[in-house]
Design a protein around this motif. Structure first.
Motif, short mmCIF file in Angstrom:
data_model
loop_
_atom_site.label_atom_id
_atom_site.label_comp_id
_atom_site.label_asym_id
_atom_site.label_seq_id
_atom_site.Cartn_x
_atom_site.Cartn_y
_atom_site.Cartn_z
N MET A 35 34.03 57.65 4.94
CA MET A 35 34.22 56.57 5.92
C MET A 35 34.10 57.11 7.35
O MET A 35 34.00 56.34 8.31
N TRP A 36 34.17 58.43 7.51
CA TRP A 36 34.00 59.08 8.82
C TRP A 36 32.97 60.18 8.59
O TRP A 36 33.32 61.34 8.41
N ALA A 92 24.25 60.38 13.21
CA ALA A 92 22.93 59.70 13.16
C ALA A 92 23.22 58.22 12.90
O ALA A 92 24.06 57.64 13.59
N PHE A 93 22.60 57.59 11.90
CA PHE A 93 22.99 56.21 11.57
C PHE A 93 23.64 56.19 10.19
O PHE A 93 23.50 55.24 9.44
N ASN A 94 24.35 57.26 9.86
CA ASN A 94 25.07 57.30 8.58
C ASN A 94 26.40 56.60 8.75
O ASN A 94 27.42 57.20 9.09
N GLU A 95 26.34 55.30 8.53
CA GLU A 95 27.48 54.43 8.76
C GLU A 95 28.62 54.74 7.78
O GLU A 95 28.38 55.39 6.75
N PRO A 96 29.84 54.28 8.10
CA PRO A 96 30.97 54.50 7.19
C PRO A 96 30.61 54.09 5.76
O PRO A 96 30.03 53.03 5.54
N GLY A 97 30.93 54.96 4.82
CA GLY A 97 30.61 54.67 3.41
C GLY A 97 29.33 55.33 2.95
O GLY A 97 29.01 55.31 1.76
N SER A 98 28.57 55.95 3.88
CA SER A 98 27.33 56.64 3.48
C SER A 98 27.68 57.84 2.62
O SER A 98 28.68 58.52 2.88
#
Ligand code: GLP
Length: 269
Positions: free
Chosen positions: A223-224, A145-151
């Motif tokens: 991060m992934w 989705a838009f769960n960027e690295p670090g979410s």
């Protein structure tokens, strides 16, 4: 986790579409007990949507009792904007199939209170008893989705600032101008996805090879974010051969071997 490797993008798309249709039909949805389906945008699922439309049109499935929830939407662009995820879904799926409009759920990136909009979305999913099958794609950095690295891997639907990498990747849809790509989005969280009873990710192309290696062959890592699928009891990645370029030969051989006797959902339809 299952890994299904298909020879081409087209075969991968057919496989996934057939699997979804079989899942809906096996469930046998009714108005009182609808099938709840999570859906992504991006170039990866375009072929799957094309195949789904064909299957609907040939009478293999109906979406009359299917309720959909999209993963994400940009903040601050009009719903009618060519690159909004509302437009994407209309163009690639919804305008081609018969489906009650009230069964389509997409986050409103123009809501007055964005936080409230995210909470409303989560509550609606919960009230329906959760998502039966969540389909997704991944970004080149392994985001889901838009769960960027670090979410957080426990994250829920919320407002997210997009990374510069994601905005560059998505600038191809905005005249290659990164400044036109919105900086914010609303997105379901990693936990919103992994709460689904089943999760399927579509991963294609050489550009996703590094991410596929990270999310399958390395540990669960924020991060992934798609690596969270490793903890899911019923998850599956369907990919094309190009995406496997950075997997160990042993990994590819193992998954090919365990899948060789499994029925291809395409053969059932
Ligand atoms: C965006 C979307 C993701 C999608 C990703 C990859 O970031 N929010 O849901 O998986 O793009 O897109 P594509 O399939 O075009 O590579």
């Amino acid at each position: 986790m299952r890994l299904i490797i298909q020879d081409s993008y087209d075969r991968m798309s057919k496989w996934v579409a057939n699997y979804i249709v079989n899942s809906i039909n096996d469930f046998g949805p009714t108005p009182e007990n609808p099938f709840v389906l999570g859906l992504p945008t991006g170039s990866s699922p375009v072929g799957t949507y094309r195949e789904l439309v064909k299957l609907v049109k040939s009478g293999k499935v109906t979406f009359d009792n299917v309720i959909t929830f999209n993963m994400d939407e940009y903040v601050g662009i009009e719903e009618g904007h060519l690159e909004s995820y509302h437009s994407f879904m209309r163009k690639n799926l919804f305008e081609h199939i018969r489906m009650p409009l009230e069964n389509i759920n997409i986050l409103n990136g123009n809501a007055d209170d964005l936080e409230e909009e995210c909470n409303r979305y989560e509550k609606k999913i919960t009230a329906l008893g959760g998502i039966h099958l969540f389909l997704g794609g991944i970004g080149p950095d392994g985001h889901i989705a838009f769960n960027e690295p670090g979410s957080s891997l426990y994250s829920r639907t919320r407002i997210k600032t997009l990374t510069y990498d994601t905005r560059i990747a998505n600038s191809r849809f905005f005249e290659d101008d990164v400044d036109q790509v919105p900086k914010l989005a609303l997105t379901v969280g990693v936990a919103t996805v992994t709460d689904a009873k089943e999760v399927i990710l579509i991963v294609n192309g050489h550009g996703k090879a590094r991410a596929l290696h990270k999310i399958i062959e390395e540990g669960v890592n924020h991060m992934w974010t798609a690596s969270a699928l490793q903890l899911h009891p019923k998850s599956m990645i369907v990919c094309d051969v190009d995406a496997t370029a950075e997997l160990r030969m042993e990994t590819v051989r193992y998954f090919r071997d365990i899948e060789k006797d499994n029925l291809d959902p395409g053969k059932i339809l």
